[in-house]
Structures are given as structure tokens and as C-alpha cells.
Design an enzyme around this catalytic site. Structure first.
Site, PDB file in Angstrom:
ATOM      1  N   CYS A  45       0.709  -1.379  -0.136  1.00  0.00           N
ATOM      2  CA  CYS A  45       0.031   0.067   0.008  1.00  0.00           C
ATOM      3  C   CYS A  45       0.767   1.226   0.041  1.00  0.00           C
ATOM      4  O   CYS A  45       1.636   1.489   0.998  1.00  0.00           O
ATOM      5  CB  CYS A  45      -0.959  -0.077   0.978  1.00  0.00           C
ATOM      6  SG  CYS A  45      -2.015   1.689   1.520  1.00  0.00           S
TER       7      CYS A  45
ATOM      8  N   CYS B 211      -0.066   3.565   2.654  1.00  0.00           N
ATOM      9  CA  CYS B 211       0.382   3.330   4.100  1.00  0.00           C
ATOM     10  C   CYS B 211       1.951   3.595   4.279  1.00  0.00           C
ATOM     11  O   CYS B 211       2.181   3.726   5.224  1.00  0.00           O
ATOM     12  CB  CYS B 211       0.104   1.832   4.273  1.00  0.00           C
ATOM     13  SG  CYS B 211      -1.611   1.289   4.060  1.00  0.00           S
TER      14      CYS B 211
END
Length: 196
Positions: free
Chosen positions: A79, A82
Site C-alpha cells: 500500500c 500506508c
């Protein structure tokens, strides 16, 4: 000037064209190396890894039992959002470690599927703020500015309402293993083909 296989010398325009092509290729390679260097240096500056954060986070079972409020982050190593937020999360964890549990749950681990379903995680990062008795208070989804997260953590630590309880930002979609059946609102659609 050199001669080619036919014994003729290349013309001045042929020589210049060859030089231009060679110069163009050198420029492309130089640009590619520069871009690689910039990205390499940029990634070296981000010394916080999601794997490291996950390994050092409070286990969910401990967080639900120790009487402190918790910030639960659903994430994945792939991600990009993230990864971008990892340094901020690490800094916030240092700042609030005494007052708030930081729990990291990797969505690629099927162990967390019940929690993903419970909190309706379909995009990451997905943050769930839990009270000291483990009850969900609020959620934030996607890229969150550090100041927003800090404001929510300040409130969470003292048991006040969170100022940014339902914040949303840029997310990475979590793919499901079972796709929902395709449906069409067009009554003329038969097996995916539109009949005219």
C-alpha cells in the site's frame, strides 16, 4: 571520416544524424539514471518500514485487555498510502505510546479477516479508534495529515469526542477474493450484451 562497406564516405547529414541519435540516447540514459538516483535517495530517507511498525505494534489481544484506548491500523506492505504515512505513524506512536496502544493489522494476513469484516475495511490505510474498553469510537480512512491524526489521538487519550471522527483521504483498495456477481440495470442486457 570513415568509410562504410560500399567504400563511400558518409555524407555530412548522415554523420550529423548519427551523432544526434547517439546524443539523444545518452540524454535518455542520463535522465533515467538521475530519476533512479532521486527515487533511491528518497526511499533511503524513509527509514520506517511497515513491517517494522507491524512487528513492534501492540498485539490486538493485549490492546483489548490493557485498559488503554487504541489506534488500530489496517495496512499492507504494498500500500503506497500506508508507506507514505509510516513515518508519521511511527512519530505519533513515540509521542503517544504511554497513553494509546498502536495496533497494526496486515490485511494480507487472513487471520484478520473477521476484524476486516467487523470494521468494513475495503480501502487502506483504515484506522479504527477504540475506547479503553475496546469499543469502536470512530474511523478514518485513507491518507490522513499528521495534525488530524494527532488531534484525534489527543482526544482519544483523554476520552473526549474525536474532532475528525469520520475523516477520509486517498486509499489503496483492498481486493476481495470473491467478486460480486455482475448485474446490469439495463433490462435489454442479455449475458452482458446490449440488444438494440
Amino acid at each position: 571520416m570513415s568509410t562504410d562497406t560500399s567504400g563511400k564516405s558518409p555524407t555530412k547529414s548522415e554523420f550529423n544524424a548519427g551523432t544526434r541519435v547517439r546524443n539523444f540516447l545518452v540524454a535518455i540514459v542520463a535522465i533515467a539514471l538521475s530519476v533512479s538516483l532521486v527515487f533511491g535517495l528518497k526511499s533511503q530517507g524513509n527509514t520506517v518500514s511497515l513491517t517494522q511498525l507491524g512487528e513492534e505494534s501492540t498485539p490486538l489481544e493485549v490492546a483489548l485487555a490493557n485498559g488503554k484506548p487504541s489506534l488500530v491500523e489496517f495496512y499492507a506492505n504494498w500500500c503506497t498510502v500506508c508507506q507514505k504515512m509510516a513515518p508519521d505513524i511511527a512519530a505519533l506512536e513515540k509521542q503517544y505510546a504511554e497513553k494509546v496502544n498502536f495496533v497494526m493489522l496486515n490485511v494480507d494476513n487472513s487471520k484478520w479477516l473477521p476484524e476486516m469484516l467487523k470494521y468494513r475495511v475495503d480501502g487502506i490505510p483504515h484506522f479504527v479508534f477504540l475506547s479503553e474498553n475496546g469499543e469502536p469510537i470512530a474511523q478514518a480512512i485513507g491518507d490522513q495529515p499528521r495534525t488530524i491524526m494527532a488531534s484525534n489521538l489527543d482526544a482519544l487519550a483523554v476520552g473526549s469526542p474525536l474532532p475528525y471522527a469520520q475523516a477520509s483521504g486517498k486509499v489503496s483498495k483492498v481486493s476481495t477474493s470473491v467478486a460480486p456477481p455482475a448485474s446490469s440495470d439495463d433490462p435489454r442486457s442479455h449475458g452482458g450484451q446490449v440488444v438494440n
